[in-house]
Design an enzyme around this catalytic site. Structure first.
Site, mmCIF file in Angstrom:
data_model
loop_
_atom_site.group_PDB
_atom_site.id
_atom_site.type_symbol
_atom_site.label_atom_id
_atom_site.label_comp_id
_atom_site.label_asym_id
_atom_site.label_seq_id
_atom_site.Cartn_x
_atom_site.Cartn_y
_atom_site.Cartn_z
ATOM 1 N N ASP A 32 -3.151 -47.911 -34.649
ATOM 2 C CA ASP A 32 -3.653 -46.760 -33.869
ATOM 3 C C ASP A 32 -3.712 -47.063 -32.374
ATOM 4 O O ASP A 32 -3.267 -46.263 -31.548
ATOM 5 C CB ASP A 32 -4.994 -46.221 -34.403
ATOM 6 C CG ASP A 32 -6.143 -47.212 -34.458
ATOM 7 O OD1 ASP A 32 -5.931 -48.420 -34.199
ATOM 8 O OD2 ASP A 32 -7.277 -46.769 -34.763
ATOM 9 N N GLU A 72 -2.482 -50.212 -40.451
ATOM 10 C CA GLU A 72 -3.643 -50.948 -39.933
ATOM 11 C C GLU A 72 -3.318 -51.563 -38.576
ATOM 12 O O GLU A 72 -2.254 -52.191 -38.410
ATOM 13 C CB GLU A 72 -4.031 -52.027 -40.946
ATOM 14 C CG GLU A 72 -5.487 -52.066 -41.273
ATOM 15 C CD GLU A 72 -6.031 -50.782 -41.900
ATOM 16 O OE1 GLU A 72 -6.607 -49.959 -41.154
ATOM 17 O OE2 GLU A 72 -5.877 -50.612 -43.121
ATOM 18 N N ASP A 132 -10.436 -43.784 -36.873
ATOM 19 C CA ASP A 132 -11.629 -43.548 -37.692
ATOM 20 C C ASP A 132 -12.356 -42.279 -37.255
ATOM 21 O O ASP A 132 -12.774 -41.458 -38.076
ATOM 22 C CB ASP A 132 -12.584 -44.750 -37.602
ATOM 23 C CG ASP A 132 -11.914 -46.042 -38.039
ATOM 24 O OD1 ASP A 132 -10.790 -45.988 -38.565
ATOM 25 O OD2 ASP A 132 -12.521 -47.111 -37.843
ATOM 26 N N SER A 156 -18.370 -46.884 -41.035
ATOM 27 C CA SER A 156 -19.734 -46.399 -40.856
ATOM 28 C C SER A 156 -19.986 -46.081 -39.380
ATOM 29 O O SER A 156 -20.738 -45.156 -39.056
ATOM 30 C CB SER A 156 -20.741 -47.434 -41.366
ATOM 31 O OG SER A 156 -20.446 -48.703 -40.842
ATOM 32 N N SER A 157 -19.344 -46.817 -38.468
ATOM 33 C CA SER A 157 -19.562 -46.561 -37.034
ATOM 34 C C SER A 157 -19.035 -45.185 -36.636
ATOM 35 O O SER A 157 -19.732 -44.425 -35.959
ATOM 36 C CB SER A 157 -18.839 -47.599 -36.164
ATOM 37 O OG SER A 157 -18.952 -48.865 -36.692
ATOM 38 N N SER A 165 -33.741 -43.572 -37.612
ATOM 39 C CA SER A 165 -32.787 -44.015 -38.637
ATOM 40 C C SER A 165 -33.547 -44.280 -39.929
ATOM 41 O O SER A 165 -34.428 -45.143 -39.964
ATOM 42 C CB SER A 165 -32.077 -45.297 -38.189
ATOM 43 O OG SER A 165 -31.550 -45.957 -39.332
ATOM 44 N N GLY A 167 -20.568 -52.087 -42.275
ATOM 45 C CA GLY A 167 -19.739 -53.267 -42.019
ATOM 46 C C GLY A 167 -18.765 -53.585 -43.132
ATOM 47 O O GLY A 167 -18.292 -54.714 -43.237
ATOM 48 N N TYR A 206 -11.129 -58.724 -33.485
ATOM 49 C CA TYR A 206 -10.442 -57.444 -33.358
ATOM 50 C C TYR A 206 -9.876 -57.290 -31.951
ATOM 51 O O TYR A 206 -8.691 -56.992 -31.756
ATOM 52 C CB TYR A 206 -11.415 -56.306 -33.680
ATOM 53 C CG TYR A 206 -10.783 -54.936 -33.631
ATOM 54 C CD1 TYR A 206 -10.329 -54.308 -34.779
ATOM 55 C CD2 TYR A 206 -10.642 -54.261 -32.415
ATOM 56 C CE1 TYR A 206 -9.752 -53.053 -34.734
ATOM 57 C CE2 TYR A 206 -10.067 -53.005 -32.355
ATOM 58 C CZ TYR A 206 -9.629 -52.403 -33.520
ATOM 59 O OH TYR A 206 -9.054 -51.156 -33.459
HETATM 60 C C1 GAF Z 1 -11.073 -50.378 -37.128
HETATM 61 C C2 GAF Z 1 -10.886 -49.578 -35.856
HETATM 62 F F1 GAF Z 1 -12.029 -48.908 -35.559
HETATM 63 C C3 GAF Z 1 -9.720 -48.605 -35.958
HETATM 64 O O1 GAF Z 1 -9.500 -47.972 -34.730
HETATM 65 C C4 GAF Z 1 -8.450 -49.314 -36.440
HETATM 66 O O2 GAF Z 1 -7.859 -50.046 -35.407
HETATM 67 C C5 GAF Z 1 -8.750 -50.179 -37.661
HETATM 68 O O3 GAF Z 1 -9.852 -51.037 -37.465
HETATM 69 C C6 GAF Z 1 -7.564 -51.025 -38.030
HETATM 70 O O4 GAF Z 1 -6.514 -50.227 -38.441
HETATM 71 O O5 GAF Z 1 -11.466 -49.541 -38.186
#
Ligand code: GAF
Length: 386
Positions: A37, A34, A171, A126-127, A68, A121, A220
């Site tokens: 990336d 986590e 993702d 989902s994004s 949508s 969310g 984030y």
């Molecule tokens: C979110 C981000 F979109 C991913 O790129 C990743 O950083 C993740 O958080 C955390 O591992 O899903």
């Protein structure tokens, strides 16, 4: 999924009056790795059966019309005069169109109808699923090839530059490239991946805390900035390093005094998490599920204590699962600040474990958890409607 695809196709014909093709791209659950990336590190996600469907057909002009089903709203976009972000769902659609065009892929106008069964969310991507499914639909409508890795990078760019969320590539990558029955070990520096089979006796149990994360709220991006600060400060001692991928735990300990405590903790999470991903991969391949589970539990502790991206509800769910017979390991999955846990569970125990988690969460947190037993699915592609 096929039944839903047919329903979406009917809706499309009703609204737009012509026959669509149907693109699908999945969400993901990340087994481990986590916030590694965007530090050029390792991740090990699997694509889910939950997905986004996009029914699409080309238009003669250069306009995009997107409906949508989830929001029951239609938005339009002119590829000849691209507008900026509106801070809503359609940014994921039109942001992708903008990035595809900027990469030199000339698109047609298209009508699109979009549906998803991914909880929004909840940390299950989902994004990325909407971005990748829209990319697949727009490319198909324009008779252009869908190259999974370059398209995943363009979708990431849409999210970074159009939506304004500085996510990494995990993702979008797994949504584009997922392989049925497998997790993917992705090297986010080389952008190569290898399949990691999920043994038939294992189940991935996802528990949704129903606490919504707030990526866009800046936490984030703040974590990402702290990692960059760590690289900048460590480079003074270690020489030209490009990312935390280039740092070992020994390097970090030796240079502890150069880093503010907060930045040190953030860096220690990322550097140790990279090691745990590789250990989890080794353990899964050799059938050492206990070792894989240990790495998952340690990952949760590191996210909770060093990276500080968990919350009491997901801490509760992870701890509850970790204490149950038949559970090898459990951790929060995804960007953090709520969302879901993923547990590696012995197949024969999965129903009992699911029920206990739901009951304990209700008593312990006064909330309802949804649990899903997930099978790794394939990445983006066309859905046959016949
Ligand atoms: C979110 C981000 F979109 C991913 O790129 C990743 O950083 C993740 O958080 C955390 O591992 O899903």
């Amino acid at each position: 999924m096929v039944a839903m695809a047919r329903e979406l196709a009917h809706e499309f014909v009703f609204r737009f009056g012509h026959e669509p093709k149907m693109s699908r791209a999945p969400g993901r659950v990340n087994l481990i790795g986590e916030h590694t990336d965007y530090n050029d590190g390792f991740v090990m996600p699997a694509a889910l059966e939950f997905a986004t469907l996009v029914a699409a057909a080309p238009r003669a002009d250069r306009r995009l019309r997107a409906y949508s089903m989830t929001m029951d709203e239609t938005r339009e976009f002119d590829l000849e005069a691209p507008a900026g972000a509106r801070r809503e769902w359609s940014d994921y659609v039109f942001g992708v169109a903008v990035m595809l065009e900027r990469s030199g892929r000339r698109l047609n106008g298209a009508d699109l109808a979009i549906w998803t069964d991914l909880p929004l969310g909840a940390g299950l991507s989902s994004s990325a699923a909407i971005e990748v499914s829209v990319a697949h639909a727009l490319l198909t409508s324009a008779d252009l090839p869908f190259d999974p890795v370059p398209v995943a990078k363009l979708c990431q760019r849409a999210e970074n530059e159009f939506v304004g969320m500085r996510c990494g590539v995990m993702d979008q990558y797994v949504s584009a490239c997922g392989v049925k029955g497998n997790a993917l070990l992705i090297d986010c520096r080389s952008l190569e991946s290898r399949n990691v089979p999920i043994a038939p006796n294992l189940r991935l149990l996802v528990a949704n805390s129903n606490v919504r994360h707030q990526h866009a709220g800046g936490e984030y991006n703040a974590r990402r900035a702290a990692c960059e600060e760590g690289v900048r400060l460590l480079a003074r001692a270690l020489g030209p390093i490009a990312a935390l991928r280039d740092v070992t735990l020994a390097d970090l300990e030796a240079n502890r005094k150069r880093l503010p405590d907060l930045v040190f903790g953030r860096c220690r999470h990322v550097v140790s998490e990279n090691e745990r991903v590789l250990e989890a991969e080794r353990a899964l391949r050799s059938g050492d599920f206990v070792a894989c589970g240990k790495a998952m539990n340690a990952s949760h502790a590191s996210m909770r204590d060093d990276f500080e991206i968990t919350c009491p509800e997901v801490d509760f769910l992870a701890a509850a699962a970790q204490g149950l017979r038949g559970v090898y390991g459990s951790r929060m999955t995804g960007g953090g600040f709520g969302g879901c846990t993923v547990s590696l569970v012995e197949a024969s125990e999965v129903e009992r474990v699911s029920q206990i988690l739901v009951d304990d969460y209700r008593v312990g947190c006064g909330r309802k958890a949804e649990v899903f037993v997930c099978s790794p699915s394939a990445g983006a592609g066309l859905v046959r409607l016949e």
